[in-house]
Scaffold this active site. Structure first.
Site, PDB file in Angstrom:
ATOM      1  CD  GLN A   1      -1.674   2.367   1.701  1.00 55.63           C
ATOM      2  OE1 GLN A   1      -0.165   2.423   2.348  1.00 55.63           O
ATOM      3  NE2 GLN A   1      -1.589   3.669   1.832  1.00 55.63           N
TER       4      GLN A   1
ATOM      5  CD  GLU B   1      -2.494   0.720  -4.487  1.00 54.38           C
ATOM      6  OE1 GLU B   1      -3.319   0.999  -3.645  1.00 54.38           O
ATOM      7  OE2 GLU B   1      -2.082  -0.578  -4.258  1.00 54.38           O
ATOM      8  CD  GLU B   2       0.776   6.298   2.653  1.00 55.17           C
ATOM      9  OE1 GLU B   2       0.341   5.794   3.360  1.00 55.17           O
ATOM     10  OE2 GLU B   2       0.884   7.460   3.582  1.00 55.17           O
ATOM     11  NE  ARG B   3       6.860   5.066   1.481  1.00 53.34           N
ATOM     12  CZ  ARG B   3       7.100   4.458   2.039  1.00 53.34           C
ATOM     13  NH1 ARG B   3       7.581   3.082   1.546  1.00 53.34           N
ATOM     14  NH2 ARG B   3       7.493   4.008   3.769  1.00 53.34           N
TER      15      ARG B   3
ATOM     16  N   GLY C   1       1.521  10.994  -3.532  1.00 51.26           N
ATOM     17  CA  GLY C   1       2.023  11.663  -2.591  1.00 51.26           C
ATOM     18  C   GLY C   1       3.504  12.861  -3.274  1.00 51.26           C
TER      19      GLY C   1
END
Ligand SMILES: Cc1cc2nc3c(=O)[nH]c(=O)nc-3n(C[C@H](O)[C@H](O)[C@H](O)COP(=O)(O)OP(=O)(O)OC[C@H]3O[C@@H](n4cnc5c(N)ncnc54)[C@H](O)[C@@H]3O)c2cc1C
Length: 237
Positions: A90, A93-95, A98
């Site tokens: 996950q 995806e978050e990075r 971001g």
């Protein structure tokens, strides 16, 4: 049974559910965690008042406390002990998000600074006519294009189902650092106006500071990149 607390949880005061990574055994750290969907009205959960932050004021952040909280097994996501692995996936995806999320905001900082510097005149000429200013803005624009290219490359690979740990970590690292550079330089060229609370560049200066900390600090990104380069002490690629 869950006991303990989680610091700085984004949007927790208004959340109906949270996705919690909790230790569910005494095994090794990478196989002892599970991801659990936790309804926020479960007995034993409490949330602090929203915390006062440097920036990111459009999103509330608070501490979440767990006092003997019981959650049924059916709320677990995936297998018991698979939480760490899923969380690491996950994070890619978050990075990546971001980093992608920074691009337009940084362009806006530059565009609004150019507009202001064309209008503002000092010593008989527009601020933008100082080479040190228009060269610096050109340099920062170039860096933003490099970030965009990196984000596009990582996203293409992600869509193809490839592992983008290295590129997503690099993009997050670059986005955090570039965000600080762009907002700091732009604020400087706004002079005293840039130091005013309501100035959009001042807001960017406060808000983007989180990018080098949240979702894994810059140093954590560097550690991941070094691990994949095989340059961490005692590690082989
Ligand atoms: C506004 C806000 C919202 C957040 N929302 C959430 C959320 O919704 N969910 C969630 O789970 N977390 C959330 N967090 C937590 C966030 O992910 C952590 O703050 C972040 O990962 C950094 O961890 P830490 O604060 O424990 O810093 P620490 O681990 O204490 O590190 C402090 C600093 O030390 C340095 N450092 C750390 N490790 C190393 C190392 N190995 N080598 C060299 N230097 C190092 C880095 O500069 C780092 O910034 C939020 C934080 C903030 C501020």
């Amino acid at each position: 049974m869950i006991n303990g607390s989680k610091m700085w949880i984004t949007n927790s005061p208004s959340a109906d559910f949270i996705c919690l990574l909790a230790n569910t055994s005494d095994d090794k750290p990478h196989i002892n965690k599970s991801l659990i969907m936790v309804p926020m009205n479960t007995p034993g959960i409490s949330v602090s008042p929203p915390l006062e932050k440097l920036g990111m004021h459009s999103s509330e952040t608070a501490q979440v406390f767990f006092d003997e909280v019981r959650i049924p097994q059916r709320n677990r996501i995936g297998h018991e002990g698979a939480g760490f692995m899923m969380q690491m996936l996950q994070f890619q995806e978050e990075r990546l998000f971001g980093a992608a999320n920074m691009i337009k905001g940084l362009e806006h900082c530059i565009d609004s600074t150019i507009a202001y510097c064309k209008e503002r005149r000092t010593f008989g000429k527009a601020l933008i006519d100082n080479q040190v200013i228009h060269f610096r803005l050109a340099e920062l624009s170039t860096e933003i294009e490099c970030l965009r290219a990196l984000v596009y490359q990582a996203t293409e690979q992600y869509i193809k189902g490839q592992d983008v740990t290295r590129l997503a970590s690099m993009a997050k690292l670059k986005a955090g650092r570039l965000g600080r550079d762009v907002s700091d330089s732009c604020l400087q060229y706004w002079g005293g106006m840039g130091f005013m609370w309501d100035n959009p560049v001042a807001r960017a200066y406060r808000d983007v500071r989180l990018v080098s900390i949240g979702g894994g600090a810059d140093e954590i990104m560097l550690g991941i990149i070094c691990k994949l380069m095989g340059t961490l002490p005692g590690k082989k690629s």
